[in-house]
Scaffold this motif. Structure first.
Motif, PDB file in Angstrom:
ATOM      1  N   PHE A  93     -36.319 -21.714  29.138  1.00 45.77           N
ATOM      2  CA  PHE A  93     -37.182 -22.951  29.176  1.00 45.77           C
ATOM      3  C   PHE A  93     -36.139 -24.016  29.633  1.00 45.77           C
ATOM      4  O   PHE A  93     -35.291 -24.290  28.847  1.00 45.77           O
ATOM      5  CB  PHE A  93     -37.869 -23.079  27.753  1.00 45.77           C
ATOM      6  CG  PHE A  93     -39.087 -21.962  27.386  1.00 45.77           C
ATOM      7  CD1 PHE A  93     -40.057 -22.179  27.843  1.00 45.77           C
ATOM      8  CD2 PHE A  93     -38.442 -20.912  26.691  1.00 45.77           C
ATOM      9  CE1 PHE A  93     -41.035 -21.132  27.424  1.00 45.77           C
ATOM     10  CE2 PHE A  93     -39.413 -19.954  26.478  1.00 45.77           C
ATOM     11  CZ  PHE A  93     -40.774 -19.961  26.810  1.00 45.77           C
ATOM     12  N   GLU A  94     -36.327 -24.578  30.732  1.00 44.76           N
ATOM     13  CA  GLU A  94     -35.720 -25.627  31.321  1.00 44.76           C
ATOM     14  C   GLU A  94     -36.114 -26.767  30.416  1.00 44.76           C
ATOM     15  O   GLU A  94     -37.422 -27.067  30.727  1.00 44.76           O
ATOM     16  CB  GLU A  94     -35.396 -25.706  32.419  1.00 44.76           C
ATOM     17  CG  GLU A  94     -34.633 -24.489  33.050  1.00 44.76           C
ATOM     18  CD  GLU A  94     -34.527 -24.850  34.735  1.00 44.76           C
ATOM     19  OE1 GLU A  94     -35.605 -25.122  35.276  1.00 44.76           O
ATOM     20  OE2 GLU A  94     -33.700 -24.063  35.224  1.00 44.76           O
ATOM     21  N   THR A 118     -44.429 -11.034  10.421  1.00 47.26           N
ATOM     22  CA  THR A 118     -42.999 -10.540  10.456  1.00 47.26           C
ATOM     23  C   THR A 118     -42.269 -11.036  11.780  1.00 47.26           C
ATOM     24  O   THR A 118     -42.292 -10.434  12.721  1.00 47.26           O
ATOM     25  CB  THR A 118     -42.732  -9.186  10.360  1.00 47.26           C
ATOM     26  OG1 THR A 118     -43.423  -8.524   9.305  1.00 47.26           O
ATOM     27  CG2 THR A 118     -41.495  -8.725  10.293  1.00 47.26           C
ATOM     28  N   GLU A 119     -41.486 -12.363  11.466  1.00 53.74           N
ATOM     29  CA  GLU A 119     -40.813 -12.862  12.653  1.00 53.74           C
ATOM     30  C   GLU A 119     -39.851 -12.052  13.331  1.00 53.74           C
ATOM     31  O   GLU A 119     -39.200 -11.527  12.711  1.00 53.74           O
ATOM     32  CB  GLU A 119     -40.268 -14.327  12.188  1.00 53.74           C
ATOM     33  CG  GLU A 119     -41.232 -15.261  11.850  1.00 53.74           C
ATOM     34  CD  GLU A 119     -41.447 -15.354  10.423  1.00 53.74           C
ATOM     35  OE1 GLU A 119     -41.071 -14.465   9.611  1.00 53.74           O
ATOM     36  OE2 GLU A 119     -42.117 -16.376   9.992  1.00 53.74           O
ATOM     37  N   ALA A 120     -40.035 -12.131  14.577  1.00 50.66           N
ATOM     38  CA  ALA A 120     -38.979 -11.403  15.586  1.00 50.66           C
ATOM     39  C   ALA A 120     -38.403 -12.342  16.528  1.00 50.66           C
ATOM     40  O   ALA A 120     -37.272 -12.030  16.979  1.00 50.66           O
ATOM     41  CB  ALA A 120     -39.274 -10.423  15.917  1.00 50.66           C
ATOM     42  N   LEU A 121     -38.882 -13.457  16.803  1.00 49.50           N
ATOM     43  CA  LEU A 121     -38.582 -14.509  17.881  1.00 49.50           C
ATOM     44  C   LEU A 121     -37.220 -14.877  17.596  1.00 49.50           C
ATOM     45  O   LEU A 121     -36.864 -15.510  16.811  1.00 49.50           O
ATOM     46  CB  LEU A 121     -39.636 -15.550  18.186  1.00 49.50           C
ATOM     47  CG  LEU A 121     -39.143 -16.685  19.313  1.00 49.50           C
ATOM     48  CD1 LEU A 121     -39.543 -15.692  20.635  1.00 49.50           C
ATOM     49  CD2 LEU A 121     -39.998 -17.775  19.348  1.00 49.50           C
ATOM     50  N   ASP A 122     -36.271 -14.489  18.655  1.00 54.45           N
ATOM     51  CA  ASP A 122     -34.911 -15.306  18.679  1.00 54.45           C
ATOM     52  C   ASP A 122     -34.708 -16.140  19.636  1.00 54.45           C
ATOM     53  O   ASP A 122     -34.588 -15.514  20.737  1.00 54.45           O
ATOM     54  CB  ASP A 122     -34.136 -13.892  18.322  1.00 54.45           C
ATOM     55  CG  ASP A 122     -32.367 -14.518  18.167  1.00 54.45           C
ATOM     56  OD1 ASP A 122     -32.009 -15.543  18.890  1.00 54.45           O
ATOM     57  OD2 ASP A 122     -31.778 -13.520  17.846  1.00 54.45           O
ATOM     58  N   MET A 123     -34.393 -17.209  19.519  1.00 55.59           N
ATOM     59  CA  MET A 123     -34.285 -18.300  20.813  1.00 55.59           C
ATOM     60  C   MET A 123     -33.040 -19.150  20.645  1.00 55.59           C
ATOM     61  O   MET A 123     -32.729 -19.347  19.131  1.00 55.59           O
ATOM     62  CB  MET A 123     -35.400 -19.024  21.131  1.00 55.59           C
ATOM     63  CG  MET A 123     -36.429 -18.002  21.920  1.00 55.59           C
ATOM     64  SD  MET A 123     -37.649 -18.985  22.990  1.00 55.59           S
ATOM     65  CE  MET A 123     -38.474 -20.104  21.815  1.00 55.59           C
ATOM     66  N   ASP A 124     -32.278 -19.335  21.436  1.00 56.74           N
ATOM     67  CA  ASP A 124     -30.967 -20.189  21.526  1.00 56.74           C
ATOM     68  C   ASP A 124     -31.322 -21.459  22.261  1.00 56.74           C
ATOM     69  O   ASP A 124     -31.948 -21.532  23.166  1.00 56.74           O
ATOM     70  CB  ASP A 124     -29.593 -19.375  21.587  1.00 56.74           C
ATOM     71  CG  ASP A 124     -29.337 -18.266  20.869  1.00 56.74           C
ATOM     72  OD1 ASP A 124     -30.038 -18.170  19.708  1.00 56.74           O
ATOM     73  OD2 ASP A 124     -28.916 -17.206  21.423  1.00 56.74           O
ATOM     74  N   VAL A 125     -30.298 -22.485  22.172  1.00 60.54           N
ATOM     75  CA  VAL A 125     -30.367 -23.738  22.738  1.00 60.54           C
ATOM     76  C   VAL A 125     -29.082 -23.977  23.299  1.00 60.54           C
ATOM     77  O   VAL A 125     -27.873 -23.645  22.433  1.00 60.54           O
ATOM     78  CB  VAL A 125     -31.072 -24.862  22.033  1.00 60.54           C
ATOM     79  CG1 VAL A 125     -30.128 -25.161  20.612  1.00 60.54           C
ATOM     80  CG2 VAL A 125     -30.896 -26.063  22.776  1.00 60.54           C
ATOM     81  N   GLY A 126     -29.044 -24.264  24.486  1.00 56.18           N
ATOM     82  CA  GLY A 126     -27.301 -24.680  25.093  1.00 56.18           C
ATOM     83  C   GLY A 126     -27.832 -25.231  26.456  1.00 56.18           C
ATOM     84  O   GLY A 126     -28.854 -25.907  26.535  1.00 56.18           O
ATOM     85  N   VAL A 164     -33.470 -23.696  26.452  1.00 57.07           N
ATOM     86  CA  VAL A 164     -33.605 -22.701  25.485  1.00 57.07           C
ATOM     87  C   VAL A 164     -34.018 -21.266  26.067  1.00 57.07           C
ATOM     88  O   VAL A 164     -34.676 -21.179  26.902  1.00 57.07           O
ATOM     89  CB  VAL A 164     -35.008 -23.136  24.685  1.00 57.07           C
ATOM     90  CG1 VAL A 164     -35.150 -22.107  23.370  1.00 57.07           C
ATOM     91  CG2 VAL A 164     -34.524 -24.500  23.974  1.00 57.07           C
ATOM     92  N   GLU A 165     -32.999 -20.567  25.489  1.00 61.30           N
ATOM     93  CA  GLU A 165     -33.285 -19.055  26.071  1.00 61.30           C
ATOM     94  C   GLU A 165     -33.801 -17.912  24.991  1.00 61.30           C
ATOM     95  O   GLU A 165     -33.264 -17.990  23.941  1.00 61.30           O
ATOM     96  CB  GLU A 165     -32.047 -18.695  26.895  1.00 61.30           C
ATOM     97  CG  GLU A 165     -32.032 -17.156  27.525  1.00 61.30           C
ATOM     98  CD  GLU A 165     -30.719 -17.015  28.280  1.00 61.30           C
ATOM     99  OE1 GLU A 165     -30.615 -15.802  28.573  1.00 61.30           O
ATOM    100  OE2 GLU A 165     -30.034 -17.943  28.568  1.00 61.30           O
ATOM    101  N   ALA A 166     -34.504 -17.179  25.386  1.00 60.73           N
ATOM    102  CA  ALA A 166     -35.183 -16.200  24.457  1.00 60.73           C
ATOM    103  C   ALA A 166     -34.379 -14.728  24.494  1.00 60.73           C
ATOM    104  O   ALA A 166     -33.915 -14.203  25.582  1.00 60.73           O
ATOM    105  CB  ALA A 166     -36.634 -15.773  24.837  1.00 60.73           C
ATOM    106  N   ASN A 167     -34.042 -14.397  23.417  1.00 61.33           N
ATOM    107  CA  ASN A 167     -33.277 -13.116  23.228  1.00 61.33           C
ATOM    108  C   ASN A 167     -34.203 -11.841  22.653  1.00 61.33           C
ATOM    109  O   ASN A 167     -33.550 -10.806  23.067  1.00 61.33           O
ATOM    110  CB  ASN A 167     -32.064 -13.168  22.317  1.00 61.33           C
ATOM    111  CG  ASN A 167     -31.088 -14.428  22.915  1.00 61.33           C
ATOM    112  OD1 ASN A 167     -30.524 -14.297  23.591  1.00 61.33           O
ATOM    113  ND2 ASN A 167     -30.921 -15.466  21.667  1.00 61.33           N
ATOM    114  N   VAL A 194     -37.681 -30.577  22.648  1.00 63.45           N
ATOM    115  CA  VAL A 194     -36.023 -30.354  22.515  1.00 63.45           C
ATOM    116  C   VAL A 194     -35.795 -31.824  22.817  1.00 63.45           C
ATOM    117  O   VAL A 194     -36.244 -32.494  23.784  1.00 63.45           O
ATOM    118  CB  VAL A 194     -35.443 -29.445  23.689  1.00 63.45           C
ATOM    119  CG1 VAL A 194     -33.815 -29.555  23.363  1.00 63.45           C
ATOM    120  CG2 VAL A 194     -35.703 -28.209  23.114  1.00 63.45           C
ATOM    121  N   GLY A 195     -35.093 -32.506  21.948  1.00 60.54           N
ATOM    122  CA  GLY A 195     -34.362 -33.959  22.091  1.00 60.54           C
ATOM    123  C   GLY A 195     -32.824 -33.834  22.188  1.00 60.54           C
ATOM    124  O   GLY A 195     -32.278 -33.209  21.397  1.00 60.54           O
TER     125      GLY A 195
END
Length: 158
Positions: free
Chosen positions: A45-46, A70-78, A135-138, A151-152
Motif C-alpha cells: 500500500f503506497e 484469531t488475528e494473522a494479518l502482519d504488515m510493516d511500514v517503511g 505499508v507491506e503485507a507479510n 498513515v501519517g
C-alpha cells in the motif's frame, strides 16, 4: 489472489509533494486507503510521499480492525527505493501481527494504532530523493481484511 501494489491518492506520482520553507517547520504527509478486499501476502500500500531532503521525525499507522477473530494479518511500514536510498519495507516498524483489540490507557477503542519506530529509535531518517512511504503485507488477514488504512508522517526539510 495475486499480491498487488495499491496506491492511495496522496502517493500518486502526480500528487504535489509539499516541501516546507525553513529548517524548523514541521510538515505532515498522509495517505488514506480504503481496503476493499482481504489483504494478501505481498500486497503493498503506497500511502504518501515525502520530498527530497525530508528528515522524518515521527509518524503513525492507524486502521480499522482489519483482521477479526484469531488475528494473522502482519504488515510493516517503511519506504520504497527512490533511486538513492535503498528500500526498507519495515524501516519505520516491523509491526508483527496486527490486533485491533482495545488496550486500556493506550488504545481505548477497537482499532489499529502503531507509532513509527524502527530506524527512528536512533534519531530522524533523512531521504536524499522524493520517497514513497508504504505499508507491506507479510501475512494475509485471517478474517475480514477490509477497512480504512491511514498513515501519517511528520518531517522537516532543512
Amino acid at each position: 489472489m495475486v499480491a498487488e501494489t495499491l496506491t492511495a491518492d496522496r502517493a500518486a506520482a502526480t500528487f504535489p509533494v509539499f516541501k516546507p520553507q525553513g529548517a524548523g517547520v514541521v510538515a505532515f504527509a498522509y495517505g488514506v486507503y480504503e481496503i476493499a478486499a482481504n489483504v494478501e501476502d505481498g500486497d503493498i500500500f503506497e500511502m504518501c510521499r515525502v520530498p527530497a531532503g525530508a528528515v522524518v521525525i515521527d509518524g503513525f499507522v492507524r486502521a480499522d480492525d482489519l483482521d477479526t477473530g484469531t488475528e494473522a494479518l502482519d504488515m510493516d511500514v517503511g519506504w520504497a527505493a527512490n533511486g538513492t536510498d535503498t528500500a526498507d519495507p519495515d524501516g519505520f516498524g516491523n509491526l508483527g501481527v496486527w490486533t485491533g483489540d482495545a488496550v486500556a490507557g493506550i488504545k481505548p477503542e477497537v482499532q489499529i494504532y502503531y507509532p513509527f519506530n524502527g530506524v527512528l529509535k536512533d534519531g530522524p531518517k533523512t531521504f536524499a530523493a522524493e520517497t514513497v512511504i508504504q505499508v507491506e503485507a507479510n501475512v494475509a488477514a485471517n478474517a475480514g481484511g477490509t477497512g480504512t488504512l491511514y498513515v501519517g508522517v511528520y518531517y522537516l526539510v532543512p
